[in-house]
Design an enzyme around this catalytic site. Structure first.
Site, PDB file in Angstrom:
ATOM      1  N   GLY A  76       0.758  -1.240   0.000  1.00  0.00           N
ATOM      2  CA  GLY A  76       0.000   0.000   0.000  1.00  0.00           C
ATOM      3  C   GLY A  76       0.794   1.299   0.000  1.00  0.00           C
ATOM      4  O   GLY A  76       0.219   2.368   0.159  1.00  0.00           O
ATOM      5  N   TRP A  78       2.265   3.006  -2.441  1.00  0.00           N
ATOM      6  CA  TRP A  78       1.853   3.933  -3.505  1.00  0.00           C
ATOM      7  C   TRP A  78       0.454   4.483  -3.234  1.00  0.00           C
ATOM      8  O   TRP A  78       0.192   5.656  -3.489  1.00  0.00           O
ATOM      9  CB  TRP A  78       1.900   3.226  -4.861  1.00  0.00           C
ATOM     10  CG  TRP A  78       3.263   3.240  -5.482  1.00  0.00           C
ATOM     11  CD1 TRP A  78       4.465   3.331  -4.834  1.00  0.00           C
ATOM     12  CD2 TRP A  78       3.567   3.183  -6.873  1.00  0.00           C
ATOM     13  NE1 TRP A  78       5.497   3.319  -5.729  1.00  0.00           N
ATOM     14  CE2 TRP A  78       4.989   3.225  -6.990  1.00  0.00           C
ATOM     15  CE3 TRP A  78       2.800   3.067  -8.019  1.00  0.00           C
ATOM     16  CZ2 TRP A  78       5.635   3.178  -8.230  1.00  0.00           C
ATOM     17  CZ3 TRP A  78       3.446   3.018  -9.253  1.00  0.00           C
ATOM     18  CH2 TRP A  78       4.837   3.074  -9.356  1.00  0.00           C
ATOM     19  N   ASP A 115      -8.286  -9.988  -9.315  1.00  0.00           N
ATOM     20  CA  ASP A 115      -7.268 -10.099 -10.347  1.00  0.00           C
ATOM     21  C   ASP A 115      -7.598  -9.088 -11.439  1.00  0.00           C
ATOM     22  O   ASP A 115      -8.664  -9.167 -12.067  1.00  0.00           O
ATOM     23  CB  ASP A 115      -7.276 -11.525 -10.907  1.00  0.00           C
ATOM     24  CG  ASP A 115      -6.157 -11.776 -11.910  1.00  0.00           C
ATOM     25  OD1 ASP A 115      -5.488 -10.808 -12.321  1.00  0.00           O
ATOM     26  OD2 ASP A 115      -5.972 -12.946 -12.282  1.00  0.00           O
ATOM     27  N   LYS A 179       6.045  -0.257 -13.754  1.00  0.00           N
ATOM     28  CA  LYS A 179       7.419  -0.730 -13.581  1.00  0.00           C
ATOM     29  C   LYS A 179       7.831  -1.609 -14.756  1.00  0.00           C
ATOM     30  O   LYS A 179       7.081  -2.492 -15.189  1.00  0.00           O
ATOM     31  CB  LYS A 179       7.546  -1.528 -12.285  1.00  0.00           C
ATOM     32  CG  LYS A 179       8.937  -2.093 -12.044  1.00  0.00           C
ATOM     33  CD  LYS A 179       8.977  -3.016 -10.829  1.00  0.00           C
ATOM     34  CE  LYS A 179       8.867  -2.235  -9.533  1.00  0.00           C
ATOM     35  NZ  LYS A 179       8.993  -3.124  -8.342  1.00  0.00           N
TER      36      LYS A 179
END
Length: 228
Positions: A76, A78, A115, A179
């Site tokens: 958590g 970010w 998901d 990323k």
């Protein structure tokens, strides 16, 4: 204890017992990482909070009242930064965090344990946001196998999936941050992002470890959903 090159006291992790070398190196790095120590002092859940902070300080992505999606959000870090910067805790914006793992409550953050690759995920997210998103961010990393080519393909696949998800939920003018590793996003993904966004660039915040190959791809000025 001994001092490192900056004069800070360094914790030495003794080898021995059943601890693997990889575990020893990871523990040594964590105990002697100034960002890990600073995160504890500042109340952030991970050192990754400083990566988003540095990126946002430079590019000014997060603005008051925005709708933000945090993919692979746990633990958590970010989400904490995003909620603070858009005013979510005061009701001036909204952060929706998604992860397969459980995540503890964060003021101003709505968490969904699901998901994001699920076909129904974009619709669920839009319902939680009450509309589209202004910013989709992802600090996810694929599980590694140790085989370089395989790992690179997994990383690329995960970023491509995140980019596709972003394209389904972003409002025109929105932004995407994810990323990537090594040389950054591959040519095909960069071409796709440049088609869908006004500006695309790679960034490496100072909080990323110097010995890490991680980088981030930042795409801003989403042109709007495509009609394929």
């Amino acid at each position: 204890m001994a001092k490192d090159t900056t004069g800070r006291m360094r914790v030495t992790v003794k080898s021995g017992g059943r601890m693997k070398l990889s575990s020893k190196l990871w523990l040594d790095r964590q105990l002697n990482d100034p960002y890990v120590a600073q995160a504890k002092r500042d109340g952030y859940r991970s050192r990754a909070a400083y990566k988003l902070t540095e990126i946002d300080d430079k590019f000014r992505i997060l603005k008051t009242g925005m709708a933000v999606v945090d993919l692979g959000a746990a633990p958590g870090g970010w989400s904490q930064i995003a909620a603070k910067r858009i005013g979510a805790a005061d009701g001036r914006g909204r952060v929706v965090a998604i992860d397969l793992l459980e995540m503890g409550e964060i003021p101003g953050v709505t968490f969904a344990q699901l998901d994001f690759l699920d076909a129904a995920a974009p619709d669920k997210l839009r319902a939680m946001l009450g509309g589209g998103a202004d910013f989709v961010m992802s600090d996810m990393a694929a599980n590694t196998t140790g085989h370089r080519k395989t790992d690179q393909l997994r990383i690329i696949g995960l970023v491509e999936a995140a980019a596709q998800f972003a394209a389904e939920v972003l409002k025109p003018g929105g932004a995407f941050l994810a990323k990537v590793f090594q040389s950054g996003a591959d040519a095909a993904l960069m071409a796709e992002l440049k088609r869908d966004y006004a500006a695309v660039k790679h960034v490496k915040p100072a909080a990323s470890r110097k010995d890490s190959s991680e980088r981030y791809v930042l795409a801003t000025g989403f042109r709007g959903a495509r009609c394929d």
